[in-house]
Scaffold this active site. Structure first.
Site, PDB file in Angstrom:
ATOM      1  N   ASP A 186      13.686  97.028 -10.058  1.00 48.95           N
ATOM      2  CA  ASP A 186      13.952  97.378  -8.657  1.00 48.95           C
ATOM      3  C   ASP A 186      12.758  98.150  -8.113  1.00 48.95           C
ATOM      4  O   ASP A 186      11.776  98.379  -8.839  1.00 48.95           O
ATOM      5  CB  ASP A 186      15.260  98.180  -8.531  1.00 48.95           C
ATOM      6  CG  ASP A 186      15.992  97.848  -7.240  1.00 48.95           C
ATOM      7  OD1 ASP A 186      15.363  97.938  -6.176  1.00 48.95           O
ATOM      8  OD2 ASP A 186      17.191  97.501  -7.290  1.00 48.95           O
ATOM      9  N   HIS A 258      13.029  94.072  -3.330  1.00 50.36           N
ATOM     10  CA  HIS A 258      13.224  95.129  -4.333  1.00 50.36           C
ATOM     11  C   HIS A 258      12.152  95.044  -5.429  1.00 50.36           C
ATOM     12  O   HIS A 258      12.454  95.097  -6.615  1.00 50.36           O
ATOM     13  CB  HIS A 258      14.623  95.023  -4.961  1.00 50.36           C
ATOM     14  CG  HIS A 258      15.712  95.468  -4.026  1.00 50.36           C
ATOM     15  ND1 HIS A 258      15.859  96.775  -3.632  1.00 50.36           N
ATOM     16  CD2 HIS A 258      16.706  94.785  -3.413  1.00 50.36           C
ATOM     17  CE1 HIS A 258      16.905  96.872  -2.806  1.00 50.36           C
ATOM     18  NE2 HIS A 258      17.432  95.686  -2.646  1.00 50.36           N
ATOM     19  N   GLU A 321      18.526  91.526   0.055  1.00 52.97           N
ATOM     20  CA  GLU A 321      17.819  92.494   0.898  1.00 52.97           C
ATOM     21  C   GLU A 321      16.304  92.311   0.871  1.00 52.97           C
ATOM     22  O   GLU A 321      15.566  93.209   0.488  1.00 52.97           O
ATOM     23  CB  GLU A 321      18.188  93.927   0.451  1.00 52.97           C
ATOM     24  CG  GLU A 321      19.674  94.194   0.538  1.00 52.97           C
ATOM     25  CD  GLU A 321      20.073  95.585   0.062  1.00 52.97           C
ATOM     26  OE1 GLU A 321      20.967  96.162   0.666  1.00 52.97           O
ATOM     27  OE2 GLU A 321      19.495  96.088  -0.922  1.00 52.97           O
TER      28      GLU A 321
HETATM   29  C1  TNX Z   1      23.003  97.226  -1.928  1.00 52.21           C
HETATM   30  S1  TNX Z   1      24.347  95.166  -3.703  1.00 52.21           S
HETATM   31  C2  TNX Z   1      22.143  96.786  -2.900  1.00 52.21           C
HETATM   32  C3  TNX Z   1      21.607  97.746  -3.878  1.00 52.21           C
HETATM   33  C4  TNX Z   1      22.081  99.137  -3.603  1.00 52.21           C
HETATM   34  C5  TNX Z   1      23.546  99.097  -3.240  1.00 52.21           C
HETATM   35  C6  TNX Z   1      24.208 100.419  -3.073  1.00 52.21           C
HETATM   36  C7  TNX Z   1      22.907  94.668  -3.609  1.00 52.21           C
HETATM   37  C8  TNX Z   1      22.703  93.302  -3.995  1.00 52.21           C
HETATM   38  N1  TNX Z   1      21.919  95.464  -3.142  1.00 52.21           N
HETATM   39  O1  TNX Z   1      20.213  97.663  -3.908  1.00 52.21           O
HETATM   40  O2  TNX Z   1      21.888  99.907  -4.740  1.00 52.21           O
HETATM   41  O3  TNX Z   1      23.676  98.379  -2.026  1.00 52.21           O
HETATM   42  O4  TNX Z   1      25.600 100.286  -2.964  1.00 52.21           O
END
Ligand code: TNX
Length: 751
Positions: A186, A258, A321
């Site tokens: 990450d 990420h 994301e």
């Molecule tokens: C979203 S769930 C993210 C994570 C964060 C999380 C916190 C996901 C696929 N991505 O990077 O840690 O929310 O709840």
């Protein structure tokens, strides 16, 4: 007399309960309780033909409860027979039968995995009957409904040692979960050794410092973190450990987003020059992998080493994301979009994932990714992990792709499981045990054929706010038990209370193991109600209501404190502390609520415009309920208004003297929340014609950091009106520029 009858019924229902339900989680599908018991002997005799590894595990788990001996005789205490494979059977590979008679315990299964699952059932029966050493004669036939019953662990935001990861895997095994999703890379750290790219761990496995406390505090600890990572030998060791427990480890290598830790090590894989550094705060970052030849080569090489280490059918490639900011500005990306006739950057995300998929497929494996991999078209053989709700799973299943359901509102164990004031700092949200238990992984929109594509269910543990393993335990227990029963297919929301009874039974075992589980189900919750032109505080618990004790003097309640009976009048500023007791023993955390009262508290308030739905909490009453907004609880004690002013009129009931008016407003630009631009205070005696008595502007609000106290001279009025002006459109250079700003307000008081 009535009391005696009641007690009789309580006793009767207890016996019925203990006769009908065994203390098992997940509850098996078919249970027939027979006459008699099997008495646990001093030395438990194992037949020497039992499958070896699994039986070793069984002995280890019970080493403090029983002594063991082996015998090749058929009258050993535990015997096993393998069932012949029958092609037509409705039974799956995880099926087992466990038959306990007063004489012997017999397990049958098709696979060693089935045998292992039967042992888990037997261990729970033995441990929950430790006292009288008798386990009921019973015949259980059982198998899970879902093939994927997973738990995820993020080791990037905070790192957990090999020993801790193994303990985590043990917890999965205890509750018959079979998939461990290991989130290994990450922005904040790369945690797996890759031989070909040593800088991933020499550079990418550490960060300068870490964010601490609530996100809104924007505070950092100033301490270097890491390097922390697993060597390939350690990874092999963990995979072996999991395999012995019939648990599949699914590794996750995040792309294209990420990726900051990787880009720090190899900046040539980004669209811009860098330099980069592993993230020190949480969130989503603009610098992502750039879809260049060398990036794909790099990722393929990384995945080749990963595939060597993990025998799982699925490799998780992240996909969530991924901001498109850099790709929009990158000439290479734009040319690639043109060359491949892609629609836009979302098409490019799809191209990225499909390129990786081809490679993973060529190695005989499949990819799974977060639901954003649906953006711009799903890769042909990909499975989807649906986290932003259930729509990703629905879309996947409808188009013939497999899906694992992990919707945030049911399956995010980084959320709170009780009132945030009594819980360790968590990500946000509210996902208590009963909520997890109520989840049905098959979305209603799917027909029977489509439902077959729902592989199963998983809970995720993101560790931004989880600094140590004790807190890992706290966040997963007991919610993992609810998840386990949901995945097994025997949960039924109607029977939640009965399930909770079995959970409480498991607590004894967790106590013995020294596990720091959450006691949130015992917690006392409070609600402000309006009463007698003021407020009262109503306490409740899902347990026996006579067990609540409280204090008003700031001390922690004990078994001898006042027993709660009726809502507590709050006539002055005070702190009410409450807790739940059973047989004189404290069971819950102590709940504490501070009240700051004023002449507006509990009076009648009206708002000209209502708050936005997600931030409307208790409606207008929230502004005069005696509870002052806490920065850490945006969804609770504050009202949020997007693009709107707050115009509140408070009817004080009668002419009232006051000389100070106060209110609070927030500033958190990252979340589009801006201080108010101005505020005006008015008074009236008839509620119709108002006179302005005070006005302040932006500078004064800024200087007071949003905690506004206004000297208004000596007033004597029945109505008080306050207008708090929204900041309007967010100016350029701020997150959310050109959108409507949020105005957060709480507690309007007069003294
Ligand atoms: C979203 S769930 C993210 C994570 C964060 C999380 C916190 C996901 C696929 N991505 O990077 O840690 O929310 O709840």
């Amino acid at each position: 007399m009535i009391r005696a009858i009641l007690i009789f019924f309580v006793l009767l229902s207890n016996t019925i309960f203990s006769q009908n339900k065994l203390n098992l989680i997940p509850y098996p599908h078919n249970v027939n309780i027979n006459e008699g018991n099997f008495t646990l002997p001093e030395t438990f005799i194992l037949n020497s033909e039992l499958p070896k590894n699994e039986t070793e595990y069984f002995k280890k788990r019970l080493s403090s409860d029983l002594k063991f001996k082996e015998s090749n005789k058929s009258d050993a205490n535990l015997v096993y027979s393998q069932l012949p494979k029958s092609g037509k059977s409705e039974q799956n590979d995880e099926f087992y039968s466990l038959e306990i008679t007063p004489k012997q315990i017999q397990i049958k299964s098709y696979t060693k995995q089935g045998y292992f699952l039967a042992l888990q059932t037997l261990i729970q029966l033995i441990q929950s009957n430790q006292k009288d050493k008798k386990i009921p004669a019973v015949k259980i036939e059982d198998q899970p409904k879902f093939a994927w019953r997973g738990m995820h662990l993020d080791v990037c935001r905070h790192f957990f040692t090999v020993e801790e990861v193994k303990q985590y895997i043990d917890y999965l095994a205890m509750y018959k979960l079979n998939t461990f999703h290991w989130h290994l890379t990450d922005d904040q750290g790369w945690r797996i050794e890759i031989k070909k790219y040593p800088k991933l761990t020499t550079v990418g496995a550490k960060r300068k410092e870490s964010m601490i406390g609530a996100y809104v505090d924007n505070t950092f600890d100033g301490k270097p973190y890491g390097p922390y990572f697993y060597t390939q030998d350690q990874i092999k060791d963990v995979v072996k450990y999991a395999t012995e427990r019939h648990i599949t480890v699914v590794p996750e290598i995040e792309m294209p987003g990420h990726a900051l830790a990787a880009l720090t090590a190899y900046s040539e894989l980004a669209c811009t020059k860098g330099p980069f550094e592993p993230a020190t705060k949480w969130g989503v970052f603009d610098d992502v992998f750039c879809p260049k030849e060398e990036t794909f080569k790099f990722l393929e090489n990384v995945l080749d080493e990963v595939i060597e280490l993990f025998p799982s059918k699925y490799i998780h490639i992240g996909g969530d994301e991924c901001p498109k900011t850099r790709w929009k500005e990158c000439a290479h990306c734009q040319a690639l979009i043109k060359k491949n006739n892609l629609k836009d950057e979302h098409g490019l995300q799809s191209y990225f994932i499909q390129t990786i998929e081809k490679h993973v497929n060529s190695k005989g494996r499949k990819i799974i990714g977060w639901d954003e991999i649906l953006e711009g078209g799903l890769a042909p053989n990909a499975a989807v992990m649906s986290w932003t709700g259930i729509k990703g799973g629905v879309e996947a299943a409808k188009s013939g792709h497999f899906a694992v359901m992990t919707p945030g509102s049911y399956c995010y164990f980084d959320h709170y499981q009780g009132d945030p004031q009594t819980e360790p700092l968590a990500f946000g949200g509210f996902t208590p045990l009963d909520k997890v238990y109520s989840y049905n992984p098959i979305p209603e929109e799917l027909n029977a054929q489509q439902a077959k594509y729902i592989l199963g269910v998983q809970a995720n543990l993101w560790t931004e706010y989880i600094l140590d393993f004790k807190t890992v335990q706290y966040q997963i227990f007991p919610r993992m038990m609810a998840l386990s029963e949901v995945g097994w297919g025997t949960s039924d929301s109607k029977n939640y209370k009965e399930f909770e009874g079995r959970v409480i039974n498991q607590f004894k075992l967790l106590d013995k193991m020294g596990v720091n589980y959450a006691k949130s189900i015992y917690n006392v919750t409070g609600k402000v109600i309006s009463a007698n032109n003021g407020i009262s505080y109503e306490l409740s618990t899902s347990q026996n209501p006579n067990g609540i004790r409280y204090t008003l003097d700031g001390t922690n309640p004990t078994a001898n404190s006042q027993t709660y009976q009726n809502p507590i009048p709050v006539s002055k500023s005070m702190t009410i502390k409450s807790a739940y007791f059973e047989n004189g023993e404290l069971k819950s955390a102590v709940s504490s609520q501070e009240f700051i009262t004023s002449k507006t508290t509990g009076k009648t308030i009206t708002l000209e415009q209502q708050p936005s739905e997600n931030y409307s909490f208790g409606g207008a009453f929230t502004l005069i309920d005696g509870i002052v907004g806490n920065v850490k609880q945006l969804g609770k004690t504050w009202l949020g208004f997007q693009g709107k002013d707050v115009v509140a009129t408070i009817d004080l009931g009668q002419k009232t003297q006051f000389s100070e008016v106060y209110f609070n407003t927030l500033d958190n630009k990252g979340s589009w929340i801006h201080f108010a631009k101005s505020a005006q205070v008015f008074v009236s005696d008839d509620g119709k014609s108002f006179k302005m008595i005070k006005e302040i502007g932006k500078d004064e609000i800024l200087a007071a950091k949003g905690k506004i106290k206004l000297n208004v001279g000596n007033q004597n009025s029945k109505y008080l009106k306050i207008k708090i002006e929204n900041a309007g459109i967010i100016p350029a250079g701020n997150p959310g520029a050109d959108s409507k700003a949020w105005l957060f307000v709480d507690e309007i008081g007069a003294l």
